[in-house]
Motif scaffolding. Sequence first.
Motif, PDB file in Angstrom:
ATOM      1  N   LEU A  84       7.932   6.195   6.037  1.00 41.72           N
ATOM      2  CA  LEU A  84       6.675   6.395   5.306  1.00 41.72           C
ATOM      3  C   LEU A  84       6.795   5.813   3.898  1.00 41.72           C
ATOM      4  O   LEU A  84       5.929   5.051   3.445  1.00 41.72           O
ATOM      5  CB  LEU A  84       6.330   7.889   5.232  1.00 41.72           C
ATOM      6  N   GLU A  85       7.888   6.144   3.200  1.00 42.01           N
ATOM      7  CA  GLU A  85       8.095   5.633   1.847  1.00 42.01           C
ATOM      8  C   GLU A  85       8.215   4.119   1.825  1.00 42.01           C
ATOM      9  O   GLU A  85       7.642   3.462   0.953  1.00 42.01           O
ATOM     10  CB  GLU A  85       9.355   6.252   1.229  1.00 42.01           C
ATOM     11  N   LEU A  86       8.951   3.560   2.765  1.00 37.66           N
ATOM     12  CA  LEU A  86       9.121   2.113   2.807  1.00 37.66           C
ATOM     13  C   LEU A  86       7.782   1.412   3.042  1.00 37.66           C
ATOM     14  O   LEU A  86       7.486   0.390   2.418  1.00 37.66           O
ATOM     15  CB  LEU A  86      10.135   1.729   3.895  1.00 37.66           C
ATOM     16  N   GLY A  87       6.961   1.992   3.913  1.00 42.60           N
ATOM     17  CA  GLY A  87       5.625   1.444   4.147  1.00 42.60           C
ATOM     18  C   GLY A  87       4.753   1.515   2.910  1.00 42.60           C
ATOM     19  O   GLY A  87       4.070   0.542   2.560  1.00 42.60           O
ATOM     20  N   VAL A  88       4.787   2.659   2.231  1.00 41.44           N
ATOM     21  CA  VAL A  88       3.990   2.824   1.005  1.00 41.44           C
ATOM     22  C   VAL A  88       4.493   1.871  -0.078  1.00 41.44           C
ATOM     23  O   VAL A  88       3.687   1.221  -0.763  1.00 41.44           O
ATOM     24  CB  VAL A  88       4.027   4.301   0.526  1.00 41.44           C
ATOM     25  N   ASN A  90       5.989  -1.050   0.261  1.00 39.30           N
ATOM     26  CA  ASN A  90       5.579  -2.415   0.581  1.00 39.30           C
ATOM     27  C   ASN A  90       4.074  -2.610   0.461  1.00 39.30           C
ATOM     28  O   ASN A  90       3.614  -3.699   0.103  1.00 39.30           O
ATOM     29  CB  ASN A  90       6.108  -2.833   1.950  1.00 39.30           C
ATOM     30  N   LEU A  91       3.313  -1.562   0.701  1.00 43.78           N
ATOM     31  CA  LEU A  91       1.869  -1.630   0.487  1.00 43.78           C
ATOM     32  C   LEU A  91       1.565  -1.831  -0.996  1.00 43.78           C
ATOM     33  O   LEU A  91       0.758  -2.697  -1.366  1.00 43.78           O
ATOM     34  CB  LEU A  91       1.194  -0.357   1.010  1.00 43.78           C
ATOM     35  N   PHE A  92       2.230  -1.052  -1.862  1.00 42.01           N
ATOM     36  CA  PHE A  92       2.035  -1.204  -3.297  1.00 42.01           C
ATOM     37  C   PHE A  92       2.460  -2.597  -3.768  1.00 42.01           C
ATOM     38  O   PHE A  92       1.792  -3.216  -4.599  1.00 42.01           O
ATOM     39  CB  PHE A  92       2.800  -0.136  -4.085  1.00 42.01           C
ATOM     40  N   LEU A  93       3.577  -3.093  -3.240  1.00 50.61           N
ATOM     41  CA  LEU A  93       4.036  -4.434  -3.598  1.00 50.61           C
ATOM     42  C   LEU A  93       3.042  -5.487  -3.127  1.00 50.61           C
ATOM     43  O   LEU A  93       2.753  -6.455  -3.840  1.00 50.61           O
ATOM     44  CB  LEU A  93       5.425  -4.713  -3.009  1.00 50.61           C
ATOM     45  N   TRP A  94       2.496  -5.302  -1.940  1.00 54.80           N
ATOM     46  CA  TRP A  94       1.512  -6.237  -1.387  1.00 54.80           C
ATOM     47  C   TRP A  94       0.259  -6.290  -2.261  1.00 54.80           C
ATOM     48  O   TRP A  94      -0.348  -7.341  -2.431  1.00 54.80           O
ATOM     49  CB  TRP A  94       1.171  -5.814   0.042  1.00 54.80           C
ATOM     50  N   PHE A  95      -0.109  -5.130  -2.833  1.00 59.32           N
ATOM     51  CA  PHE A  95      -1.266  -5.077  -3.725  1.00 59.32           C
ATOM     52  C   PHE A  95      -0.951  -5.635  -5.112  1.00 59.32           C
ATOM     53  O   PHE A  95      -1.810  -5.660  -5.981  1.00 59.32           O
ATOM     54  CB  PHE A  95      -1.804  -3.644  -3.858  1.00 59.32           C
ATOM     55  N   GLY A  96       0.293  -6.040  -5.340  1.00 59.13           N
ATOM     56  CA  GLY A  96       0.651  -6.683  -6.595  1.00 59.13           C
ATOM     57  C   GLY A  96       1.281  -5.777  -7.633  1.00 59.13           C
ATOM     58  O   GLY A  96       1.486  -6.192  -8.776  1.00 59.13           O
ATOM     59  N   MET A  97       1.592  -4.554  -7.275  1.00 61.27           N
ATOM     60  CA  MET A  97       2.240  -3.656  -8.230  1.00 61.27           C
ATOM     61  C   MET A  97       3.666  -4.158  -8.485  1.00 61.27           C
ATOM     62  O   MET A  97       4.321  -4.658  -7.584  1.00 61.27           O
ATOM     63  CB  MET A  97       2.263  -2.232  -7.667  1.00 61.27           C
ATOM     64  N   LEU A 101       7.581  -0.195 -10.948  1.00 53.39           N
ATOM     65  CA  LEU A 101       6.519   0.808 -10.875  1.00 53.39           C
ATOM     66  C   LEU A 101       6.266   1.243  -9.427  1.00 53.39           C
ATOM     67  O   LEU A 101       6.088   2.429  -9.156  1.00 53.39           O
ATOM     68  CB  LEU A 101       5.231   0.270 -11.502  1.00 53.39           C
ATOM     69  N   ALA A 102       6.280   0.295  -8.508  1.00 50.91           N
ATOM     70  CA  ALA A 102       6.038   0.616  -7.097  1.00 50.91           C
ATOM     71  C   ALA A 102       7.073   1.611  -6.573  1.00 50.91           C
ATOM     72  O   ALA A 102       6.741   2.516  -5.800  1.00 50.91           O
ATOM     73  CB  ALA A 102       6.050  -0.655  -6.254  1.00 50.91           C
ATOM     74  N   GLY A 103       8.318   1.457  -7.017  1.00 54.16           N
ATOM     75  CA  GLY A 103       9.363   2.374  -6.573  1.00 54.16           C
ATOM     76  C   GLY A 103       9.102   3.804  -6.988  1.00 54.16           C
ATOM     77  O   GLY A 103       9.206   4.730  -6.181  1.00 54.16           O
ATOM     78  N   ILE A 104       8.738   4.015  -8.229  1.00 57.09           N
ATOM     79  CA  ILE A 104       8.534   5.380  -8.719  1.00 57.09           C
ATOM     80  C   ILE A 104       7.220   5.981  -8.198  1.00 57.09           C
ATOM     81  O   ILE A 104       7.166   7.154  -7.842  1.00 57.09           O
ATOM     82  CB  ILE A 104       8.634   5.467 -10.269  1.00 57.09           C
ATOM     83  N   ALA A 109       4.289   9.808  -4.567  1.00 64.14           N
ATOM     84  CA  ALA A 109       3.177   9.900  -3.617  1.00 64.14           C
ATOM     85  C   ALA A 109       3.525  10.659  -2.336  1.00 64.14           C
ATOM     86  O   ALA A 109       2.652  11.279  -1.733  1.00 64.14           O
ATOM     87  CB  ALA A 109       2.674   8.502  -3.265  1.00 64.14           C
ATOM     88  N   VAL A 110       4.772  10.643  -1.936  1.00 64.64           N
ATOM     89  CA  VAL A 110       5.129  11.238  -0.643  1.00 64.64           C
ATOM     90  C   VAL A 110       5.729  12.645  -0.744  1.00 64.64           C
ATOM     91  O   VAL A 110       6.179  13.196   0.258  1.00 64.64           O
ATOM     92  CB  VAL A 110       6.068  10.305   0.150  1.00 64.64           C
ATOM     93  N   VAL A 111       5.726  13.250  -1.915  1.00 65.39           N
ATOM     94  CA  VAL A 111       6.332  14.576  -2.108  1.00 65.39           C
ATOM     95  C   VAL A 111       5.781  15.634  -1.147  1.00 65.39           C
ATOM     96  O   VAL A 111       6.571  16.349  -0.520  1.00 65.39           O
ATOM     97  CB  VAL A 111       6.198  15.037  -3.580  1.00 65.39           C
ATOM     98  N   PRO A 112       4.473  15.785  -0.987  1.00 64.79           N
ATOM     99  CA  PRO A 112       3.989  16.859  -0.101  1.00 64.79           C
ATOM    100  C   PRO A 112       4.468  16.701   1.352  1.00 64.79           C
ATOM    101  O   PRO A 112       4.859  17.677   1.988  1.00 64.79           O
ATOM    102  CB  PRO A 112       2.465  16.751  -0.185  1.00 64.79           C
ATOM    103  N   VAL A 113       4.458  15.494   1.861  1.00 71.10           N
ATOM    104  CA  VAL A 113       4.910  15.258   3.231  1.00 71.10           C
ATOM    105  C   VAL A 113       6.394  15.581   3.346  1.00 71.10           C
ATOM    106  O   VAL A 113       6.838  16.222   4.301  1.00 71.10           O
ATOM    107  CB  VAL A 113       4.625  13.793   3.657  1.00 71.10           C
TER     108      VAL A 113
END
Length: 125
Positions: A84-88, A90-97, A101-104, A109-113
């Motif tokens: 899940l984290e790896l997907g998120v 790479n999604l942030f990186l794909w959006f240009g982040m 910053l994308a790492g943190i 973002a995935v804390v509740p899960v």
Amino acid sequence: MQDCRDKIKEFIRFGIVGVISTIIHYAVYLLLLNWLNPSISYTGGYAVGFCFNYILSTYFTFNTKATAKKAAGFTVSHAINYFLELGVLNLFLWFGMGKQLAGIVTLVAVVPVNFILVRTALKKF
């Protein structure tokens, strides 16, 4: 009422362990970014944070004994969380982040899960 307080305390301990694990994970990620791509760097950080997280989650957060069954459940829950984290990430990186910053942002973002998965693995098994 006591059960509610116990769950709140448990969540606070989860947060403490999570913050420390996240700092370790992110520090290793940033270090590895000097030589490796973001996905591999993230994986290295995840592995180091995972080891620390298991020990503290078992004994400090959820006050339970380490068993092979719990370790397996913890590993499976973290494998799900990792993908899940790896997907998120790479999604942030794909959006240009930016990589840093994308790492943190991914970690936050995935804390509740992650809480639900880890609690289930350590309390139900």
